[in-house]
Scaffold this motif. Sequence first.
Motif, short mmCIF file in Angstrom:
data_model
loop_
_atom_site.label_atom_id
_atom_site.label_comp_id
_atom_site.label_asym_id
_atom_site.label_seq_id
_atom_site.Cartn_x
_atom_site.Cartn_y
_atom_site.Cartn_z
N GLU A 2 23.05 2.79 -13.86
CA GLU A 2 24.50 2.66 -13.81
C GLU A 2 25.03 3.09 -12.46
O GLU A 2 25.92 2.46 -11.90
N ASN A 3 24.46 4.14 -11.86
CA ASN A 3 24.91 4.63 -10.56
C ASN A 3 24.64 3.63 -9.47
O ASN A 3 25.46 3.40 -8.58
N SER A 4 23.46 2.96 -9.53
CA SER A 4 23.12 1.98 -8.50
C SER A 4 24.03 0.77 -8.58
O SER A 4 24.39 0.16 -7.58
N GLN A 5 24.43 0.40 -9.83
CA GLN A 5 25.33 -0.74 -9.97
C GLN A 5 26.70 -0.43 -9.38
O GLN A 5 27.35 -1.28 -8.80
N LYS A 6 27.14 0.81 -9.52
CA LYS A 6 28.42 1.20 -8.97
C LYS A 6 28.40 1.13 -7.45
O LYS A 6 29.41 0.87 -6.82
N GLN A 7 27.25 1.37 -6.84
CA GLN A 7 27.14 1.39 -5.40
C GLN A 7 26.87 0.02 -4.79
O GLN A 7 26.84 -0.12 -3.58
N ARG A 8 26.67 -1.00 -5.63
CA ARG A 8 26.37 -2.34 -5.14
C ARG A 8 27.56 -2.87 -4.35
O ARG A 8 28.69 -2.91 -4.83
N ARG A 145 20.61 -6.97 13.90
CA ARG A 145 19.86 -5.74 14.18
C ARG A 145 19.65 -4.87 12.93
O ARG A 145 18.94 -3.87 13.00
N MET A 146 20.26 -5.24 11.83
CA MET A 146 20.07 -4.44 10.61
C MET A 146 18.61 -4.49 10.17
O MET A 146 17.97 -5.53 10.19
N LYS A 147 18.09 -3.34 9.77
CA LYS A 147 16.69 -3.23 9.38
C LYS A 147 16.58 -2.90 7.89
O LYS A 147 17.45 -2.23 7.34
N PRO A 148 15.52 -3.40 7.25
CA PRO A 148 15.34 -3.09 5.83
C PRO A 148 15.03 -1.61 5.62
O PRO A 148 14.56 -0.94 6.56
N PRO A 149 15.28 -1.09 4.42
CA PRO A 149 15.80 -1.84 3.26
C PRO A 149 17.31 -2.03 3.35
O PRO A 149 18.02 -1.15 3.80
N TYR A 150 17.78 -3.21 2.95
CA TYR A 150 19.21 -3.45 2.89
C TYR A 150 19.54 -4.16 1.59
O TYR A 150 18.70 -4.79 0.96
N GLU A 151 20.80 -4.00 1.21
CA GLU A 151 21.24 -4.51 -0.07
C GLU A 151 21.51 -6.01 0.02
O GLU A 151 21.95 -6.51 1.05
N ARG A 152 21.19 -6.72 -1.07
CA ARG A 152 21.46 -8.15 -1.21
C ARG A 152 20.86 -8.93 -0.02
O ARG A 152 21.58 -9.57 0.76
N PRO A 153 19.54 -8.91 0.11
CA PRO A 153 18.88 -9.52 1.28
C PRO A 153 19.09 -11.03 1.40
O PRO A 153 19.16 -11.55 2.52
N LEU A 154 19.19 -11.75 0.28
CA LEU A 154 19.39 -13.19 0.37
C LEU A 154 20.76 -13.52 0.96
O LEU A 154 20.88 -14.40 1.82
N LEU A 155 21.76 -12.81 0.50
CA LEU A 155 23.09 -13.01 1.05
C LEU A 155 23.12 -12.63 2.53
O LEU A 155 23.72 -13.33 3.35
N LEU A 156 22.47 -11.54 2.88
CA LEU A 156 22.42 -11.12 4.28
C LEU A 156 21.71 -12.16 5.15
O LEU A 156 22.11 -12.40 6.30
N ILE A 211 22.51 -18.67 -4.84
CA ILE A 211 21.08 -18.66 -5.16
C ILE A 211 20.60 -17.27 -5.56
O ILE A 211 19.65 -17.13 -6.34
N GLU A 212 21.25 -16.22 -5.07
CA GLU A 212 20.82 -14.87 -5.45
C GLU A 212 21.10 -14.57 -6.91
O GLU A 212 20.56 -13.64 -7.48
#
Length: 293
Positions: A2-8, A145-156, A211-212
């Motif tokens: 639940e906490n991770s969903q709030k931070q999405r 220049r953003m490096k992984p891990p990053y949120e929503r990689p397909l959208l990025l 697609i994501e």
Amino acid sequence: MENSQKQRIQLFEGERSLVMVGLIGFILSLSIAIFIFFQGAVILPEGNMKDAFSFNAAIGIFILSIAAVLPFAGFTERKRKIIRWSFIVSSIYGYAIETIQNFRGLDPRFSRMGTVVDAIGGMVFGVMSLVLVMLAIWLTIRFLRMKPPYERPLLLLGIRYAFVSVVVANMAGIWMILLQDRFTGEAGNLIVLHGIGFHALQTLIIPAWLIEKTNVKNSIKKGLVHIGSIAWMLMIILIGIQTGFGRSVFEFTAFPVLGGLFLLVWFGTVILTVSLFLKNRRAQSLQRDSLSL
């Protein structure tokens, strides 16, 4: 969980001001369209309300697109505020001078009939355009220049391709500023390259967003984003080459034909993406119905 969903991170998150500024462009365009319907587009000696209509609509779409992706850039709140208000001020000035000067019958950029004040306003317009270019380049560098891990990689991934296309569009914009015209050679029209390049903020990001949300393999998702985006970029390059030769992109010659083929490839990936998205939505709907029973 639940906490991770709030931070999405969500599209448009925290960017109400930019959204409002983007909507202003559509309101202005609608008002101008009504004016053109009753009064016509041309206002002597230099004004053309069709230019104001297209400009306001284009800036509105651009600012809404920036509002959608800015939350994913990972800026500090201070830098994000600087970028946000730089876009807002530049856009509002652009709306104002493009609309007011055309209503007055003057070219907002390169007027030959206006006063010294009008000339200064046009120069400031050019400066504001360069500000938008620099902001877009700043965002491009940031996303690349953003490096992984990053949120929503397909959208990025879609965002990264889109901003590379925006860089090409900005190069066409700078080219027009240097020429003080949109035409080059016998029939080359830089506004076509400029406009199509900016539309990548919709044509490449929206399919990645769709697609994501599907349940197919991640490799297939990435493949669709890569293929569609690369096809779009190749089309942009071919349009740029044709325009650089001073020829119309609507001529039936090698570069436009190849560009059209790559456009079809991009369109094919979009059709497949939409069909997968709709299939996934139908499956989810059926699952909810079965659970309710």
